[in-house]
Design an enzyme around this catalytic site. Structure first.
Site, PDB file in Angstrom:
ATOM      1  N   GLU A 188      -4.602 -11.430  -2.455  1.00  9.61           N
ATOM      2  CA  GLU A 188      -5.759 -10.638  -2.870  1.00  9.61           C
ATOM      3  C   GLU A 188      -6.500 -11.410  -3.961  1.00  9.61           C
ATOM      4  O   GLU A 188      -5.888 -11.847  -4.943  1.00  9.61           O
ATOM      5  CB  GLU A 188      -5.307  -9.273  -3.396  1.00  9.61           C
ATOM      6  CG  GLU A 188      -4.631  -8.406  -2.336  1.00  9.61           C
ATOM      7  CD  GLU A 188      -4.108  -7.097  -2.909  1.00  9.61           C
ATOM      8  OE1 GLU A 188      -4.641  -6.651  -3.942  1.00  9.61           O
ATOM      9  OE2 GLU A 188      -3.157  -6.540  -2.332  1.00  9.61           O
ATOM     10  N   ARG A 216       1.603 -12.051  -1.671  1.00 10.28           N
ATOM     11  CA  ARG A 216       2.874 -11.599  -1.091  1.00 10.28           C
ATOM     12  C   ARG A 216       3.130 -12.399   0.187  1.00 10.28           C
ATOM     13  O   ARG A 216       2.190 -12.883   0.824  1.00 10.28           O
ATOM     14  CB  ARG A 216       2.828 -10.103  -0.779  1.00 10.28           C
ATOM     15  CG  ARG A 216       1.778  -9.714   0.232  1.00 10.28           C
ATOM     16  CD  ARG A 216       1.847  -8.230   0.580  1.00 10.28           C
ATOM     17  NE  ARG A 216       1.421  -7.402  -0.527  1.00 10.28           N
ATOM     18  CZ  ARG A 216       0.163  -7.030  -0.750  1.00 10.28           C
ATOM     19  NH1 ARG A 216      -0.819  -7.449   0.047  1.00 10.28           N
ATOM     20  NH2 ARG A 216      -0.133  -6.251  -1.767  1.00 10.28           N
ATOM     21  N   GLN A 273      -3.002 -10.706  -6.531  1.00 13.02           N
ATOM     22  CA  GLN A 273      -1.727 -10.475  -5.843  1.00 13.02           C
ATOM     23  C   GLN A 273      -1.508 -11.556  -4.799  1.00 13.02           C
ATOM     24  O   GLN A 273      -2.457 -12.102  -4.233  1.00 13.02           O
ATOM     25  CB  GLN A 273      -1.682  -9.102  -5.171  1.00 13.02           C
ATOM     26  CG  GLN A 273      -0.339  -8.745  -4.544  1.00 13.02           C
ATOM     27  CD  GLN A 273       0.832  -8.933  -5.487  1.00 13.02           C
ATOM     28  OE1 GLN A 273       1.344 -10.032  -5.621  1.00 13.02           O
ATOM     29  NE2 GLN A 273       1.259  -7.867  -6.160  1.00 13.02           N
ATOM     30  N   GLN A 324      -3.136  -4.527 -15.912  1.00  8.92           N
ATOM     31  CA  GLN A 324      -3.879  -5.780 -16.005  1.00  8.92           C
ATOM     32  C   GLN A 324      -5.315  -5.539 -16.431  1.00  8.92           C
ATOM     33  O   GLN A 324      -5.926  -4.525 -16.044  1.00  8.92           O
ATOM     34  CB  GLN A 324      -3.898  -6.491 -14.638  1.00  8.92           C
ATOM     35  CG  GLN A 324      -2.680  -7.333 -14.342  1.00  8.92           C
ATOM     36  CD  GLN A 324      -2.822  -8.022 -12.999  1.00  8.92           C
ATOM     37  OE1 GLN A 324      -2.780  -7.365 -11.955  1.00  8.92           O
ATOM     38  NE2 GLN A 324      -2.999  -9.341 -13.024  1.00  8.92           N
ATOM     39  N   GLY A 354       0.778  -1.232   0.000  1.00 14.72           N
ATOM     40  CA  GLY A 354       0.000   0.000   0.000  1.00 14.72           C
ATOM     41  C   GLY A 354       0.803   1.271   0.000  1.00 14.72           C
ATOM     42  O   GLY A 354       0.247   2.354   0.173  1.00 14.72           O
ATOM     43  N   HIS A 384      15.352 -10.531  37.163  1.00 17.30           N
ATOM     44  CA  HIS A 384      16.287  -9.511  37.632  1.00 17.30           C
ATOM     45  C   HIS A 384      15.620  -8.289  38.235  1.00 17.30           C
ATOM     46  O   HIS A 384      15.900  -7.890  39.362  1.00 17.30           O
ATOM     47  CB  HIS A 384      17.213  -9.065  36.498  1.00 17.30           C
ATOM     48  CG  HIS A 384      17.916  -7.782  36.810  1.00 17.30           C
ATOM     49  ND1 HIS A 384      17.446  -6.557  36.374  1.00 17.30           N
ATOM     50  CD2 HIS A 384      19.005  -7.525  37.565  1.00 17.30           C
ATOM     51  CE1 HIS A 384      18.238  -5.612  36.843  1.00 17.30           C
ATOM     52  NE2 HIS A 384      19.185  -6.168  37.550  1.00 17.30           N
ATOM     53  N   THR A 424      -2.431   2.606  -6.812  1.00 15.14           N
ATOM     54  CA  THR A 424      -3.116   1.740  -7.761  1.00 15.14           C
ATOM     55  C   THR A 424      -4.314   2.500  -8.315  1.00 15.14           C
ATOM     56  O   THR A 424      -5.010   3.203  -7.567  1.00 15.14           O
ATOM     57  CB  THR A 424      -3.588   0.441  -7.069  1.00 15.14           C
ATOM     58  OG1 THR A 424      -2.449  -0.357  -6.747  1.00 15.14           O
ATOM     59  CG2 THR A 424      -4.515  -0.364  -7.965  1.00 15.14           C
TER      60      THR A 424
END
Length: 866
Positions: free
Chosen positions: A296, A310, A308, A182, A131, A825, A135
């Site tokens: 996607e 990823r 898509q 596309q 993003g 600790h 697009t």
């Protein structure tokens, strides 16, 4: 084949620099049998570079942008805007225009297209950049598509993209943009499919978000999505959202938002059959890429199209198992107060040092506790111990146990401790002799001095064999049964005191006060000793002024030119001779020690000079000791008034003596370990210098990215594939961005725990009470010890503390940490210094803002923010 424009089917795996992450994945997707990808082409980065390469003004602006920092938001905005304007006005090269026109003619100019950015620093295994660039949907005609290609190029320099690159260490001038064009799909539904659950990280659960129309409505947050969960081919969860609107493409181009009819707003977006079909597609894509995917998708005319895929970059890696059974792993880092990743050499040394089998994942270590949870008796003992250490971890394990089907039960282990024994049992009979601790410390110190002498004559393979032999000596000391009994006995005595004093006298956490200023605590002594260093420097204003501006770690050599400089230098050197092997994250041998970077101590020394009067270290210790003695006498006097009071007082006196004599020793074994680690490290760095001279490595720190065994082989042969170092440096950078879970399963599921607490003030933040008392003051949220700027009375809020943080404890009045337990600790030192403390507070450093006034309830375990 032109390098300017490529069809999706023409894209090869090696062409990331040409087509960017998105283009590369679309090229791969288009080759998977049975996966439908809208046809299209990619204007490569060569076209982008050709368009901008001759523009000198743009190069000047890029140079200016490179000089800025993330904080320079206004300047980033101004320069980025100028760059975008230049790119929009640049003519697209004629051969690019020609190639685009040819592809559009082939696919059909009359159709609508999506024009999508694909950067070379996008959708990578270690950084998604999702993003960050633009697009554009439903674009029709050659001229319009060319115009939107320029817009995509310009979007490489939106403010958000520029800042994201800065945050992730990418060079603006080395990131290029390709553009995907596309064929537009006009879906009835669309959404996102995660092949691993994005909430729990469970790799066996797929999660599908779905809405009507184009996916932009979901991505932009315009609408809520239906959510479907699928596991092992079964739908295990459905959440149907009220979907009031959707985005659709317009016939004349562009998109529009439409209201959904009220009777359709609660309709299920996908049928059950479609959900399972999409899940199968997701698993097929995941198998192709070899890791979980963020996909996607859209549904048009009953066909699923993938637009898509990823990698999911936020998943914590799963510890490796040797079988296909279910396993439960717990984090070692949460118990060691060190949740940062450890470099390979550090992991290697820790694994050589420990006796418990451990697994590596994400630069951290985990212990497989499946067997401990499998039998009822061992489970009870184990969970009891975990509850004392970390209640959130215990609660997470309880969540897994309640599922019943995850862990196979086994018969009780006859060798397991008897779970019926409670905390209230009197501590085991040990000789209550304080000289036992003195003898153990002296023996350890003698062994370390022998190591320092003997290692000086070792080099090459002899050095590595010597270190392996000495680690066996270290393990004998670390896991000496006598030491373990002393530490466990002191812990049990504290638990016994707290339980019995509450039962007999109605007094909570009495052991906290009794633990103040105990002898032989090397860590708390370290904090007080730095106050003594401040006392040496305090009379010399020239030295103080010099230290306020010092940056070079060779500053100690410069001190002699000032009045009091020699005394200052000697005092700091004396301090470093005893504590210089310490540092933040000290269980990682590769971490920079105070002796290697003494400037780390300077802010703490200056804080001590500013905040305290002379000789305060001795007064603080004596004050704590007197408070402990007073509490002891008070408890014994009150007990004697009770029925059977003399016997109760006698038992209590013995438990108090155990606490006073033995509890300080708990910090010593780790001190001995890091002492030895530093000796090993110095010897190995000498070997690294030889490797640099031989041209095998580039810098000494390169050896940190090799295991002990690998480093031995490199030293022996003087041969190394340097790509190993480069790859592991990249992996370490990725691991730094991941937060390790307390509990993770072999399915990758991160199971979280919660505190079961009632009747708390509104807005209270809950944690584990570890040091009693109530204190109100200014919160100082400090994540790096070097950034500490404390005033007397501040309350320290941080992710975790290890012994290196102890010098800060003398300046604070309370402690809040995100990680920790009763015996970690921060808790131990807080009790010894008499500081109210609450640990294990989830997201404390985010929920509490620096400078806010807060009240820490160390007895009840919560924090109020004002």
């Amino acid at each position: 084949m032109s390098s300017l424009v490529l069809g999706l089917h023409e894209i090869e795996k090696t062409q990331l620099s040409l087509v960017g992450g998105k283009g590369l994945h679309l090229g791969e997707l288009s080759k998977i049998q049975g996966i439908q990808v809208p046809e299209g082409f990619c204007v490569t980065t060569v076209g982008y570079q050709k368009a901008i390469e001759q523009n000198e003004t743009l190069q000047v602006l890029l140079d200016q942008l490179t000089m800025l920092k993330v904080e320079d938001r206004d300047q980033i905005g101004n320069i980025s805007r100028k760059i975008r304007q230049i790119i929009m006005e640049v003519d697209i090269p004629s051969d690019v225009v020609k190639a685009v026109a040819q592809y559009l003619s082939q696919f059909g100019e009359e159709h609508a297209y999506a024009v999508r950015s694909s950067a070379t620093a996008e959708d990578l295994p270690h950084a998604s950049f999702a993003g960050q660039q633009d697009t554009y949907l439903n674009i029709t005609g050659v001229d319009a598509i060319l115009q939107h290609i320029s817009k995509c190029w310009a979007s490489l320099f939106t403010d958000r993209a520029v800042i994201y690159r800065m945050q992730n260490g990418f060079d603006h001038s080395q990131v290029y943009l390709s553009v995907i064009v596309q064929r537009m799909v006009f879906p009835q539904a669309s959404g996102i499919l995660f092949t691993a659950d994005p909430i729990t990280s469970n790799r066996k659960v797929l999660s599908i978000d779905a809405g009507f129309g184009l996916g932009e409505a979901l991505v932009s947050g315009l609408v809520s999505a239906d959510c479907f969960k699928v596991q092992d081919g079964q739908i295990i969860d459905k959440r149907i959202a009220t979907k009031k609107m959707a985005i659709y493409g317009r016939k004349e181009g562009g998109t529009e938002t439409q209201q959904i009819d009220s009777d359709q707003q609660k309709a299920q977006t996908l049928t059950d059959e479609q959900i399972l079909q999409l899940a199968r597609i997701g698993r097929q894509i995941e198998a192709h890429f070899g890791q979980p995917q963020d996909i996607e998708w859209c549904l048009a005319r009953d066909t699923f199209y993938i637009v898509q895929s990823r990698p999911i970059t936020t998943l914590f890696p799963i510890p490796e198992a040797s079988d296909q059974e279910n396993h439960v792993y717990i984090s070692v880092g949460h118990q060691q107060m060190m949740t940062d990743p450890i470099k390979p050499l550090g992991l290697s040394f820790f694994l050589l040092t420990t006796v418990a089998p451990m697994r590596k994942a994400g630069g951290r270590l985990f212990v497989d506790v499946t067997h401990h949870l499998a039998s009822p008796d061992s489970r009870e003992v184990f969970l009891k111990g975990m509850g004392q250490h970390d209640q959130l971890l215990k609660d997470a394990l309880m969540t897994i146990i309640k599922r019943r089907d995850f862990i196979k039960s086994i018969p009780n282990d006859k060798t397991a401790p008897n779970p019926s024994r409670g905390n209230a049992d009197m501590p085991a009979q040990v000789e209550n002799d304080p000289t036992i601790v003195s003898d153990l410390i002296e023996s350890s110190q003698t062994s370390i001095e022998e190591l320092k002498q003997n290692i000086q004559t070792k080099s090459g393979s002899d050095l590595f064999r010597f270190i392996l032999e000495d680690i066996q000596e270290l393990k004998k000391i670390l896991f000496n049964p006598k030491s373990s009994v002393l530490i466990r006995t002191a812990m049990n005595a504290s638990l016994w005191i707290n339980e019995k004093m509450n039962e007999w006298l109605g007094e909570k956490n009495a052991a906290d006060t009794l633990s103040q200023s105990v002898p032989h605590n090397i860590t708390s002594e370290m904090g007080l000793a730095l106050l003594d260093v401040a006392d040496v420097i305090r009379p010399y204003p020239e030295v103080i002024d010099y230290l306020q501006h010092v940056k070079d770690d060779n500053f100690l050599d410069e001190l002699a030119k000032f009045d009091g400089g020699s005394k200052t230098r000697d005092a700091i050197y004396d301090y470093l001779s005893k504590y210089g092997m310490r540092c933040t994250g000290e269980i990682d041998i590769t971490r920079t020690r105070w002796s290697e970077k003494p400037t780390t101590l300077v802010p703490m020394i200056l804080n001590n000079i500013k905040n305290f009067e002379p000789n305060v270290g001795h007064r603080k210790f004596e004050q704590g000791r007197q408070e402990a003695l007073k509490k002891e006498q008070e408890l014994l006097d009150r007990l004697k008034q009770l029925p059977d009071g003399e016997q109760k007082a006698k038992e209590t006196k013995r438990a108090i003596d155990i606490i006073r004599n033995f509890s300080g020793f708990r910090e010593y074994p780790k001190y001995g370990m890091v002492n030895r680690y530093f000796v090993y490290k110095q010897a190995l760095l000498k070997e690294a210098e030889q490797l640099i001279e031989a041209g095998v490595i580039h810098e000494k720190e390169d050896i940190y990215y090799l295991t002990f065994e690998e480093l031995h082989e490199v030293v022996r042969t003087h041969k190394l594939d340097y790509q190993i170092i480069s790859t592991r440096k990249d992996e370490y950078t990725l691991y730094e961005k991941l937060s390790p879970p307390r509990v993770i399963t072999s399915d990758g599921e991160i199971v979280t725990g919660e505190y079961k607490r009632e009747n708390l003030p509104a807005g209270a933040i809950v944690g584990l009470p570890v040091s009693s008392g109530v204190i109100e003051g200014r919160a100082r949220v400090i994540l790096n010890m070097e950034d500490a700027d404390l005033e007397d009375g501040d309350i320290l809020v941080t992710s975790f503390t290890d012994p290196s943080w102890t010098p800060l404890f003398v300046s604070i009045k309370g402690l809040v940490t995100e990680v920790g337990g009763l015996m970690t600790h921060g808790a131990v030192i807080a009790r010894e210094y008499g500081l109210p403390a609450v640990v294990g507070v989830e997201n404390a450093a985010k929920l509490i803002k620096d400078g806010q006034r807060i009240r820490v309830h160390g007895t009840e375990g919560y924090i109020e923010i004002f």
